[in-house]
Design a protein around this motif. Sequence first.
Motif, PDB file in Angstrom:
ATOM      1  N   VAL A 159      23.355  53.051  47.012  1.00  0.00           N
ATOM      2  CA  VAL A 159      23.791  53.886  45.963  1.00  0.00           C
ATOM      3  C   VAL A 159      25.191  53.005  45.558  1.00  0.00           C
ATOM      4  CG1 VAL A 159      24.812  55.866  45.005  1.00  0.00           C
ATOM      5  CG2 VAL A 159      22.981  55.945  46.719  1.00  0.00           C
ATOM      6  N   GLY A 160      25.454  52.821  43.937  1.00  0.00           N
ATOM      7  CA  GLY A 160      26.457  52.204  43.658  1.00  0.00           C
ATOM      8  C   GLY A 160      26.801  52.751  42.164  1.00  0.00           C
ATOM      9  N   GLY A 161      28.050  52.548  41.552  1.00  0.00           N
ATOM     10  CA  GLY A 161      28.172  52.927  40.258  1.00  0.00           C
ATOM     11  C   GLY A 161      28.867  54.083  39.785  1.00  0.00           C
ATOM     12  N   ARG A 162      29.517  54.209  38.684  1.00  0.00           N
ATOM     13  CA  ARG A 162      30.186  55.390  37.993  1.00  0.00           C
ATOM     14  C   ARG A 162      29.391  55.931  36.874  1.00  0.00           C
ATOM     15  NH1 ARG A 162      36.188  55.006  39.160  1.00  0.00           N
ATOM     16  NH2 ARG A 162      36.424  54.078  40.974  1.00  0.00           N
ATOM     17  N   PRO A 163      28.696  56.887  36.820  1.00  0.00           N
ATOM     18  CA  PRO A 163      28.140  57.765  37.996  1.00  0.00           C
ATOM     19  C   PRO A 163      27.355  57.101  39.075  1.00  0.00           C
ATOM     20  CG  PRO A 163      26.979  58.568  36.095  1.00  0.00           C
ATOM     21  CD  PRO A 163      27.998  57.402  35.564  1.00  0.00           C
ATOM     22  N   GLY A 164      27.200  57.345  40.146  1.00  0.00           N
ATOM     23  CA  GLY A 164      26.315  56.954  41.147  1.00  0.00           C
ATOM     24  C   GLY A 164      24.857  56.814  40.904  1.00  0.00           C
ATOM     25  N   ARG A 165      24.014  55.900  41.291  1.00  0.00           N
ATOM     26  CA  ARG A 165      22.642  55.986  40.992  1.00  0.00           C
ATOM     27  C   ARG A 165      22.126  55.022  42.139  1.00  0.00           C
ATOM     28  NH1 ARG A 165      23.614  54.405  35.455  1.00  0.00           N
ATOM     29  NH2 ARG A 165      24.601  52.251  35.591  1.00  0.00           N
ATOM     30  N   VAL A 166      20.954  55.032  42.497  1.00  0.00           N
ATOM     31  CA  VAL A 166      20.111  54.288  43.303  1.00  0.00           C
ATOM     32  C   VAL A 166      20.067  52.902  42.823  1.00  0.00           C
ATOM     33  CG1 VAL A 166      18.303  53.992  44.823  1.00  0.00           C
ATOM     34  CG2 VAL A 166      19.127  56.331  44.527  1.00  0.00           C
ATOM     35  N   VAL A 167      20.603  51.854  43.390  1.00  0.00           N
ATOM     36  CA  VAL A 167      20.591  50.663  42.911  1.00  0.00           C
ATOM     37  C   VAL A 167      19.734  49.680  43.889  1.00  0.00           C
ATOM     38  CG1 VAL A 167      22.639  50.714  41.584  1.00  0.00           C
ATOM     39  CG2 VAL A 167      22.595  49.941  43.886  1.00  0.00           C
ATOM     40  N   GLY A 168      19.066  50.100  44.916  1.00  0.00           N
ATOM     41  CA  GLY A 168      18.349  49.305  45.879  1.00  0.00           C
ATOM     42  C   GLY A 168      17.954  49.962  47.099  1.00  0.00           C
ATOM     43  N   GLU A 169      17.388  49.388  48.029  1.00  0.00           N
ATOM     44  CA  GLU A 169      17.076  49.995  49.101  1.00  0.00           C
ATOM     45  C   GLU A 169      17.500  49.243  50.429  1.00  0.00           C
ATOM     46  OE1 GLU A 169      12.509  49.664  49.615  1.00  0.00           O
ATOM     47  OE2 GLU A 169      12.503  51.243  47.925  1.00  0.00           O
ATOM     48  N   VAL A 170      17.738  50.104  51.462  1.00  0.00           N
ATOM     49  CA  VAL A 170      18.131  49.385  52.946  1.00  0.00           C
ATOM     50  C   VAL A 170      17.274  48.726  53.372  1.00  0.00           C
ATOM     51  CG1 VAL A 170      19.183  50.010  55.185  1.00  0.00           C
ATOM     52  CG2 VAL A 170      20.060  51.415  53.131  1.00  0.00           C
ATOM     53  N   ALA A 171      17.226  47.272  53.629  1.00  0.00           N
ATOM     54  CA  ALA A 171      16.242  46.613  54.098  1.00  0.00           C
ATOM     55  C   ALA A 171      16.107  46.835  55.537  1.00  0.00           C
ATOM     56  CB  ALA A 171      16.781  45.062  54.198  1.00  0.00           C
ATOM     57  N   GLU A 172      14.821  46.819  56.328  1.00  0.00           N
ATOM     58  CA  GLU A 172      14.500  47.043  57.482  1.00  0.00           C
ATOM     59  C   GLU A 172      15.397  46.336  58.557  1.00  0.00           C
ATOM     60  OE1 GLU A 172      10.539  46.591  60.377  1.00  0.00           O
ATOM     61  OE2 GLU A 172      10.121  46.989  58.212  1.00  0.00           O
ATOM     62  N   GLY A 173      15.794  45.286  58.445  1.00  0.00           N
ATOM     63  CA  GLY A 173      16.870  44.593  59.192  1.00  0.00           C
ATOM     64  C   GLY A 173      18.231  45.146  59.245  1.00  0.00           C
ATOM     65  N   GLU A 174      18.495  45.820  58.075  1.00  0.00           N
ATOM     66  CA  GLU A 174      19.869  46.403  58.015  1.00  0.00           C
ATOM     67  C   GLU A 174      20.077  47.493  59.184  1.00  0.00           C
ATOM     68  OE1 GLU A 174      22.102  46.362  54.335  1.00  0.00           O
ATOM     69  OE2 GLU A 174      19.910  45.847  53.580  1.00  0.00           O
ATOM     70  N   VAL A 175      19.051  48.303  59.410  1.00  0.00           N
ATOM     71  CA  VAL A 175      19.228  49.649  60.038  1.00  0.00           C
ATOM     72  C   VAL A 175      19.965  49.462  61.054  1.00  0.00           C
ATOM     73  CG1 VAL A 175      17.666  51.457  61.138  1.00  0.00           C
ATOM     74  CG2 VAL A 175      16.885  50.359  59.144  1.00  0.00           C
ATOM     75  N   ASP A 176      20.126  48.431  61.879  1.00  0.00           N
ATOM     76  CA  ASP A 176      20.613  48.247  63.256  1.00  0.00           C
ATOM     77  C   ASP A 176      22.188  48.363  62.995  1.00  0.00           C
ATOM     78  OD1 ASP A 176      18.332  48.198  64.748  1.00  0.00           O
ATOM     79  OD2 ASP A 176      18.437  46.025  64.575  1.00  0.00           O
ATOM     80  N   GLY A 177      22.724  47.951  61.763  1.00  0.00           N
ATOM     81  CA  GLY A 177      24.003  47.869  61.488  1.00  0.00           C
ATOM     82  C   GLY A 177      24.765  49.119  61.181  1.00  0.00           C
ATOM     83  N   PHE A 178      23.835  50.336  61.121  1.00  0.00           N
ATOM     84  CA  PHE A 178      24.279  51.600  60.862  1.00  0.00           C
ATOM     85  C   PHE A 178      24.814  52.245  62.298  1.00  0.00           C
ATOM     86  CE2 PHE A 178      22.054  51.086  57.120  1.00  0.00           C
ATOM     87  CZ  PHE A 178      22.723  51.500  56.141  1.00  0.00           C
ATOM     88  N   ASP A 179      24.703  51.506  63.379  1.00  0.00           N
ATOM     89  CA  ASP A 179      24.964  52.336  64.769  1.00  0.00           C
ATOM     90  C   ASP A 179      26.639  51.984  65.137  1.00  0.00           C
ATOM     91  OD1 ASP A 179      25.511  52.863  67.323  1.00  0.00           O
ATOM     92  OD2 ASP A 179      23.357  52.521  67.895  1.00  0.00           O
ATOM     93  N   LEU A 180      27.527  52.919  65.201  1.00  0.00           N
ATOM     94  CA  LEU A 180      28.771  52.751  65.212  1.00  0.00           C
ATOM     95  C   LEU A 180      29.402  52.910  66.610  1.00  0.00           C
ATOM     96  CD1 LEU A 180      29.608  55.032  62.302  1.00  0.00           C
ATOM     97  CD2 LEU A 180      29.601  52.756  62.328  1.00  0.00           C
ATOM     98  N   ARG A 181      28.650  52.775  67.862  1.00  0.00           N
ATOM     99  CA  ARG A 181      29.188  53.011  69.169  1.00  0.00           C
ATOM    100  C   ARG A 181      29.897  51.692  69.230  1.00  0.00           C
ATOM    101  NH1 ARG A 181      23.225  54.172  71.035  1.00  0.00           N
ATOM    102  NH2 ARG A 181      23.278  56.549  70.800  1.00  0.00           N
ATOM    103  N   GLU A 182      29.818  50.530  68.848  1.00  0.00           N
ATOM    104  CA  GLU A 182      30.446  49.376  69.111  1.00  0.00           C
ATOM    105  C   GLU A 182      31.835  49.411  68.499  1.00  0.00           C
ATOM    106  OE1 GLU A 182      32.099  46.363  71.217  1.00  0.00           O
ATOM    107  OE2 GLU A 182      30.128  47.176  71.528  1.00  0.00           O
ATOM    108  N   VAL A 183      31.709  49.956  67.112  1.00  0.00           N
ATOM    109  CA  VAL A 183      33.267  50.406  66.576  1.00  0.00           C
ATOM    110  C   VAL A 183      33.982  51.433  67.003  1.00  0.00           C
ATOM    111  CG1 VAL A 183      34.215  51.350  64.205  1.00  0.00           C
ATOM    112  CG2 VAL A 183      31.826  49.762  64.332  1.00  0.00           C
ATOM    113  N   TYR A 184      33.587  52.417  67.856  1.00  0.00           N
ATOM    114  CA  TYR A 184      34.104  53.469  68.558  1.00  0.00           C
ATOM    115  C   TYR A 184      34.777  52.559  69.854  1.00  0.00           C
ATOM    116  CZ  TYR A 184      34.775  56.975  71.943  1.00  0.00           C
ATOM    117  OH  TYR A 184      35.415  57.958  73.070  1.00  0.00           O
TER     118      TYR A 184
END
Length: 190
Positions: A159-184
């Motif tokens: 989602v991006g913009g003002r006002p926000g709207r769907v501008v794309g999809e999360v790719a299948e390979g990007e799903v692993d980047g959402f895990d925040l254990r290492e950041v913690y």
Amino acid sequence: MSKKVAKGEYIETDTGNKVSRRSQIIGTTNIILGGKTVIQAEVIIRGDLLRTLSSSTSDKSSGNPVAVAIGRYCFFSRGCELRPPGKLYRGSFSHYPLKIADHVFVGPSSIIEAALIGSHVSIGSNCVIGKFAIIKDYVRILDGTVVPPNMVIPSFSVVGGRPGRVVGEVAEGEVDGFDLREVYRRVGNS
């Protein structure tokens, strides 16, 4: 002379939450932290904004009401603000709970007033999430986005913009980047 400070930047709770001493958490009895959450400096969490109950429903409730519920491995960057959404209902203004699931990243200086944020969500810097917005799982919100009130964002959306709207999809390979254990693990009082 040693420059070592006796107290670190973060207070670590029994459930592994790391809370900055310079954050403002108001109404702590009405906030639930699921564990292993990082709250950086200048973050404001408003647990004092509660739902006003009518006299007929107050008999049924027990314990403290929940204003903000946060899941595990969430990360709130410097200067962001979390506050429960509110609206006028039956002649009186009332706030409703803000629920945040697991592995949610909120970027610096963002303001969140959503009703629900799903798991594995990344919110960029300087974003505004409008009142009662619902963000499903695996969503990326780009920097500077203004999500309008009551918007429902489907899973795997960008989602991006003002006002926000769907501008794309999360790719299948990007799903692993959402895990925040290492950041913690990288955040600490070293």
